[in-house]
Design a protein around this motif. Sequence first.
Motif, mmCIF file in Angstrom:
data_model
loop_
_atom_site.group_PDB
_atom_site.id
_atom_site.type_symbol
_atom_site.label_atom_id
_atom_site.label_comp_id
_atom_site.label_asym_id
_atom_site.label_seq_id
_atom_site.Cartn_x
_atom_site.Cartn_y
_atom_site.Cartn_z
ATOM 1 N N ASN A 291 0.661 -1.018 0.096
ATOM 2 C CA ASN A 291 0.524 -0.003 0.106
ATOM 3 C C ASN A 291 1.140 1.142 0.447
ATOM 4 O O ASN A 291 2.061 1.502 0.895
ATOM 5 C CB ASN A 291 -1.068 0.223 1.462
ATOM 6 C CG ASN A 291 -1.762 1.210 1.236
ATOM 7 O OD1 ASN A 291 -1.341 2.552 1.437
ATOM 8 N ND2 ASN A 291 -3.022 0.487 1.384
ATOM 9 N N THR B 271 -5.627 8.153 13.639
ATOM 10 C CA THR B 271 -6.116 9.787 12.035
ATOM 11 C C THR B 271 -7.475 10.127 11.765
ATOM 12 O O THR B 271 -8.047 10.393 11.534
ATOM 13 C CB THR B 271 -5.761 8.722 10.600
ATOM 14 O OG1 THR B 271 -6.489 7.462 10.845
ATOM 15 C CG2 THR B 271 -4.432 9.000 10.209
ATOM 16 N N HIS B 272 -8.588 9.310 13.037
ATOM 17 C CA HIS B 272 -10.274 9.392 12.794
ATOM 18 C C HIS B 272 -10.222 9.781 14.267
ATOM 19 O O HIS B 272 -9.749 8.489 15.423
ATOM 20 C CB HIS B 272 -11.222 8.428 12.268
ATOM 21 C CG HIS B 272 -10.315 7.880 10.760
ATOM 22 N ND1 HIS B 272 -9.206 8.330 10.658
ATOM 23 C CD2 HIS B 272 -11.027 8.640 9.609
ATOM 24 C CE1 HIS B 272 -9.503 8.000 9.116
ATOM 25 N NE2 HIS B 272 -10.600 8.650 8.221
ATOM 26 N N TYR C 76 -17.447 1.937 11.169
ATOM 27 C CA TYR C 76 -15.944 1.082 11.315
ATOM 28 C C TYR C 76 -15.904 -0.642 11.767
ATOM 29 O O TYR C 76 -15.158 -0.872 11.604
ATOM 30 C CB TYR C 76 -15.094 1.571 12.200
ATOM 31 C CG TYR C 76 -15.236 2.568 11.278
ATOM 32 C CD1 TYR C 76 -13.739 3.416 10.602
ATOM 33 C CD2 TYR C 76 -15.909 4.720 11.529
ATOM 34 C CE1 TYR C 76 -13.471 4.622 9.630
ATOM 35 C CE2 TYR C 76 -15.537 5.544 11.017
ATOM 36 C CZ TYR C 76 -14.716 5.536 10.046
ATOM 37 O OH TYR C 76 -14.447 6.693 9.486
ATOM 38 N N ASP D 276 0.466 4.343 -0.103
ATOM 39 C CA ASP D 276 -0.406 5.480 0.981
ATOM 40 C C ASP D 276 0.341 4.977 2.342
ATOM 41 O O ASP D 276 0.492 5.902 3.265
ATOM 42 C CB ASP D 276 -1.816 5.728 0.795
ATOM 43 C CG ASP D 276 -2.540 6.159 -0.268
ATOM 44 O OD1 ASP D 276 -2.129 7.766 -0.420
ATOM 45 O OD2 ASP D 276 -2.814 4.946 -1.018
ATOM 46 N N PRO E 272 -12.609 0.414 6.011
ATOM 47 C CA PRO E 272 -12.480 2.290 5.213
ATOM 48 C C PRO E 272 -12.419 2.423 4.512
ATOM 49 O O PRO E 272 -10.915 1.752 3.766
ATOM 50 C CB PRO E 272 -11.390 2.577 6.512
ATOM 51 C CG PRO E 272 -11.678 1.776 7.379
ATOM 52 C CD PRO E 272 -12.057 0.493 7.132
ATOM 53 N N SER E 273 -12.667 2.755 3.515
ATOM 54 C CA SER E 273 -12.769 3.279 1.753
ATOM 55 C C SER E 273 -11.484 4.271 1.922
ATOM 56 O O SER E 273 -10.157 3.759 0.989
ATOM 57 C CB SER E 273 -13.550 3.704 0.932
ATOM 58 O OG SER E 273 -13.929 4.706 2.056
ATOM 59 N N ASP E 274 -10.928 4.627 3.249
ATOM 60 C CA ASP E 274 -10.066 5.962 2.690
ATOM 61 C C ASP E 274 -8.569 4.754 3.296
ATOM 62 O O ASP E 274 -8.313 4.296 4.268
ATOM 63 C CB ASP E 274 -9.465 6.512 3.296
ATOM 64 C CG ASP E 274 -8.635 7.698 3.318
ATOM 65 O OD1 ASP E 274 -7.912 7.487 3.076
ATOM 66 O OD2 ASP E 274 -8.627 8.915 4.368
ATOM 67 N N PRO E 275 -7.299 4.821 2.155
ATOM 68 C CA PRO E 275 -6.649 3.885 1.999
ATOM 69 C C PRO E 275 -5.572 4.744 3.235
ATOM 70 O O PRO E 275 -4.040 3.593 3.930
ATOM 71 C CB PRO E 275 -5.726 3.790 1.431
ATOM 72 C CG PRO E 275 -6.304 5.100 0.664
ATOM 73 C CD PRO E 275 -7.603 5.159 0.805
ATOM 74 N N ALA E 276 -5.314 5.857 3.176
ATOM 75 C CA ALA E 276 -4.201 6.660 4.487
ATOM 76 C C ALA E 276 -5.386 6.360 5.965
ATOM 77 O O ALA E 276 -4.660 6.869 7.049
ATOM 78 C CB ALA E 276 -4.449 8.012 4.661
ATOM 79 N N THR E 277 -5.976 5.471 6.123
ATOM 80 C CA THR E 277 -6.932 5.149 7.678
ATOM 81 C C THR E 277 -6.526 4.388 7.927
ATOM 82 O O THR E 277 -5.584 3.233 8.062
ATOM 83 C CB THR E 277 -8.198 4.874 7.251
ATOM 84 O OG1 THR E 277 -9.532 5.091 7.086
ATOM 85 C CG2 THR E 277 -9.098 4.468 8.624
#
Length: 336
Positions: free
Chosen positions: A197, A307-308, A318, A199, A323-328
């Motif tokens: 990944n 990050t969240h 969740y 990211d 999560p769709s955001d790969p940077a999560t």
Amino acid sequence: MKAIQFVEKGKAVLADIPVGAIPPGHALIRVKAAGLCHTDIDVLHARYGAGAFPLVPGHEFAGEVLEVGDGVTCVRAGSRVAVDPNLPCGTCPACEKGLTNLCRDLKAYGVSHNGGFSEFSIVNAGHLHDIGDMPYDLAALAEPLACVLNGLGAAGITGKASAPSQALIFGAGPIGLLLGLALKSAGSDTVTFADINEDRLAFASGLGFTPVRSGSEELLSRRQSFDLVADATGIPSVVEGMLDLVADGGTGLVFGVCAPETRVSVSPFQIFRRQLKLVGSHSLNRNIPQALSVLAGDRARMSQLVTHRLPLAEMVPYFLTKPSDPATMKVQYVDG
């Protein structure tokens, strides 16, 4: 009180449930931060523990003591604390050896007992550790970091004198990055992260680590180069191949969680001839204070892993969808 509750296998809801009475030896805390772990997902789908539903999940949490039960002297109302979730029996052979994480009847808040994804939680006071002025969201990282430190201890890494100069970690997710930060804290010179990944590799690079793509020629050219190679992916093929990257006399750490039925092939001759060590690690072992000390020494980088920071109601998805955001990275419930 509001709480996330697993009401049956695969079903998580936001519920109103009673707080309950405070038993002797326990304390009522207002949960201020609770982190989501993949173990929570496994608990939801009855892949971890006995599937005791209904259940409030959450084993990575910190909060403020509101009230204490009879006999409690170690904390008081107003204490700011992090929670050690493990509840060992204390009498089995593993417990008697001091290996409480390997207890034959190990239970835990968020797994067998209601945990931290709620407004309030009742916790055995002996499992509460003072956090001083540390932010609650940072203190909620103490549990996963304690797991990491237990793993490093299993690998014989207890300080600068035993820290590997060159380390490689497969998996640049939150737990892998905690492992890398713990190694840097212990004194490792260079920590390299391998992942597919981009990211996550960029995130690792931003924390000062050396990124490399898994399976790349760049990585394969480093055969027998790393004093420590750790898997934080739980991918069997990674575990199977990692000893090829361990330097002579080095250590391979199985930290990621492979499926119980998984089998891999390793070469006993290679382990013998190159004097390699292959070690495993499970959970934490009464080392929350050590984790809090490491967190206090690297607040800025450790806090970047969260990050969240979300209210309780926004946490439910969740548990149900990746999560769709790969940077999560680390997702937390934060009160206020």
